[in-house]
Write a protein that holds these residues in place. Structure first.
Motif, PDB file in Angstrom:
ATOM      1  N   ALA A  19     -71.786  19.084  29.599  1.00  0.00           N
ATOM      2  CA  ALA A  19     -72.403  19.257  30.917  1.00  0.00           C
ATOM      3  C   ALA A  19     -72.553  17.921  31.636  1.00  0.00           C
ATOM      4  O   ALA A  19     -72.443  17.856  32.866  1.00  0.00           O
ATOM      5  N   ASP A  20     -72.812  16.836  30.872  1.00  0.00           N
ATOM      6  CA  ASP A  20     -72.944  15.508  31.495  1.00  0.00           C
ATOM      7  C   ASP A  20     -71.648  15.091  32.169  1.00  0.00           C
ATOM      8  O   ASP A  20     -71.644  14.596  33.304  1.00  0.00           O
ATOM      9  N   ILE A  21     -70.535  15.285  31.470  1.00  0.00           N
ATOM     10  CA  ILE A  21     -69.230  14.921  32.016  1.00  0.00           C
ATOM     11  C   ILE A  21     -68.878  15.826  33.192  1.00  0.00           C
ATOM     12  O   ILE A  21     -68.363  15.366  34.221  1.00  0.00           O
ATOM     13  N   LEU A  22     -69.182  17.112  33.055  1.00  0.00           N
ATOM     14  CA  LEU A  22     -68.898  18.062  34.128  1.00  0.00           C
ATOM     15  C   LEU A  22     -69.644  17.681  35.408  1.00  0.00           C
ATOM     16  O   LEU A  22     -69.072  17.716  36.508  1.00  0.00           O
ATOM     17  N   VAL A  23     -70.899  17.297  35.271  1.00  0.00           N
ATOM     18  CA  VAL A  23     -71.702  16.905  36.436  1.00  0.00           C
ATOM     19  C   VAL A  23     -71.089  15.694  37.130  1.00  0.00           C
ATOM     20  O   VAL A  23     -70.973  15.654  38.355  1.00  0.00           O
ATOM     21  N   LEU A  24     -70.679  14.695  36.346  1.00  0.00           N
ATOM     22  CA  LEU A  24     -70.090  13.495  36.935  1.00  0.00           C
ATOM     23  C   LEU A  24     -68.796  13.832  37.681  1.00  0.00           C
ATOM     24  O   LEU A  24     -68.545  13.317  38.777  1.00  0.00           O
ATOM     25  N   VAL A  25     -67.971  14.707  37.087  1.00  0.00           N
ATOM     26  CA  VAL A  25     -66.706  15.084  37.723  1.00  0.00           C
ATOM     27  C   VAL A  25     -66.962  15.840  39.024  1.00  0.00           C
ATOM     28  O   VAL A  25     -66.320  15.575  40.055  1.00  0.00           O
ATOM     29  N   ILE A  26     -67.907  16.780  39.003  1.00  0.00           N
ATOM     30  CA  ILE A  26     -68.216  17.559  40.205  1.00  0.00           C
ATOM     31  C   ILE A  26     -68.760  16.663  41.303  1.00  0.00           C
ATOM     32  O   ILE A  26     -68.368  16.773  42.474  1.00  0.00           O
ATOM     33  N   LEU A  27     -69.656  15.754  40.947  1.00  0.00           N
ATOM     34  CA  LEU A  27     -70.201  14.833  41.946  1.00  0.00           C
ATOM     35  C   LEU A  27     -69.117  13.920  42.513  1.00  0.00           C
ATOM     36  O   LEU A  27     -69.104  13.633  43.717  1.00  0.00           O
ATOM     37  N   TRP A  28     -68.202  13.483  41.652  1.00  0.00           N
ATOM     38  CA  TRP A  28     -67.106  12.624  42.118  1.00  0.00           C
ATOM     39  C   TRP A  28     -66.227  13.384  43.100  1.00  0.00           C
ATOM     40  O   TRP A  28     -65.846  12.855  44.159  1.00  0.00           O
ATOM     41  N   LEU A  29     -65.896  14.626  42.769  1.00  0.00           N
ATOM     42  CA  LEU A  29     -65.074  15.453  43.660  1.00  0.00           C
ATOM     43  C   LEU A  29     -65.788  15.691  44.992  1.00  0.00           C
ATOM     44  O   LEU A  29     -65.161  15.664  46.054  1.00  0.00           O
ATOM     45  N   GLN A  30     -67.089  15.929  44.925  1.00  0.00           N
ATOM     46  CA  GLN A  30     -67.845  16.172  46.153  1.00  0.00           C
ATOM     47  C   GLN A  30     -67.853  14.945  47.059  1.00  0.00           C
ATOM     48  O   GLN A  30     -67.698  15.057  48.283  1.00  0.00           O
ATOM     49  N   LEU A  31     -68.029  13.778  46.469  1.00  0.00           N
ATOM     50  CA  LEU A  31     -67.985  12.546  47.257  1.00  0.00           C
ATOM     51  C   LEU A  31     -66.589  12.317  47.839  1.00  0.00           C
ATOM     52  O   LEU A  31     -66.442  11.900  48.996  1.00  0.00           O
ATOM     53  N   ALA A  32     -65.565  12.586  47.029  1.00  0.00           N
ATOM     54  CA  ALA A  32     -64.194  12.413  47.507  1.00  0.00           C
ATOM     55  C   ALA A  32     -63.894  13.371  48.663  1.00  0.00           C
ATOM     56  O   ALA A  32     -63.242  12.988  49.648  1.00  0.00           O
ATOM     57  N   LEU A  33     -64.369  14.595  48.564  1.00  0.00           N
ATOM     58  CA  LEU A  33     -64.174  15.559  49.651  1.00  0.00           C
ATOM     59  C   LEU A  33     -64.892  15.094  50.917  1.00  0.00           C
ATOM     60  O   LEU A  33     -64.356  15.192  52.027  1.00  0.00           O
ATOM     61  N   GLY A  34     -66.118  14.597  50.728  1.00  0.00           N
ATOM     62  CA  GLY A  34     -66.865  14.103  51.880  1.00  0.00           C
ATOM     63  C   GLY A  34     -66.153  12.955  52.564  1.00  0.00           C
ATOM     64  O   GLY A  34     -66.061  12.911  53.796  1.00  0.00           O
TER      65      GLY A  34
END
Length: 227
Positions: free
Chosen positions: A127-142
């Motif tokens: 879950a820790d890795i998943l959270v980091l990946v999702i947050l990274w994708l969200q920032l990249a999309l933004g």
């Protein structure tokens, strides 16, 4: 399945499902599992990278989140005497883009640190890795929306998104506003609400502690003493 139904589901119903689970799930976790209400520290392992990445990420993401709230939720009557829609969009784009770059650099350091070091990776929950990946994708999309904003500086897109966010907060039917919006914005919105959805079940739940006290902004680093 019609396009209208999908649009209503993702942008009219899904946001409230995510927000309801975020609130109720956080309350239940705080009531039943208070000892898990934290962000597990790996400071003992590669402390320097953690300090740099964490500081960059938190500074950047706090500005991004604050900018989203201020930009999208500020009443029109409060902003219009000082800024027109185009100027408001430019400020949001410049401030949000700059903070987003700082945040994604910090998050990239944290993600690299967690994946490249076998000791940290083996002590990391999925879950820790998943959270980091999702947050990274969200920032990249933004950040990927910045060029789109530059191409349309009339402020219309910003006003549309602002009206949508205000409509969600005030329980109005505004899903139809998102229909003509470019796909990158739609994915950004859906992933943003998904972050709310998963928060009660991951380390993101510790954000509540930061929201609960201004002192969080001035907190000292967690100190792990060597034996």
């Amino acid at each position: 399945m019609s396009q209208h139904f999908i649009n209503s589901l993702l942008f009219g119903i899904y946001p409230y499902i995510c927000l309801a689970i975020w609130l109720l799930g956080s309350l239940i976790r705080f009531d039943r599992e208070q000892y898990t209400w934290k962000s597990d520290s790996s400071q003992l392992l590669r402390r320097r990278q953690l300090r740099l990445g964490s500081n960059l990420f938190h500074i950047g993401v706090l500005i991004v989140i604050g900018g989203h709230f201020a930009g999208f939720l500020a009443p029109h009557w409060m902003v219009s005497p000082f800024l027109n829609a185009s100027q408001h969009q430019f400020i949001a784009m410049a401030a949000g883009g700059s903070a987003g770059i700082v945040a994604i650099i910090g998050l990239s350091i944290l993600l690299y640190r967690r994946l490249s070091d076998p000791r940290i990776r083996i002590n990391s929950a999925h879950a820790d890795i998943l959270v980091l990946v999702i947050l990274w994708l969200q920032l990249a999309l933004g950040l990927s929306t910045v060029p789109l904003s530059l191409a349309h500086m009339d402020g219309l897109m910003f006003e549309t998104l602002s009206t949508y966010v205000k409509g969600i907060v005030t329980f109005q039917s505004v899903a139809n506003l998102i229909a003509p919006v470019p796909l990158v914005y739609k994915i950004h919105i859906v992933l943003g609400f998904t972050i709310f959805l998963i928060s009660p079940f991951t380390r993101l739940v510790h954000i509540w502690s930061g929201m609960a006290t201004v002192a969080y902004l001035f907190r000292p680093h967690q100190i792990v003493r060597k034996r």
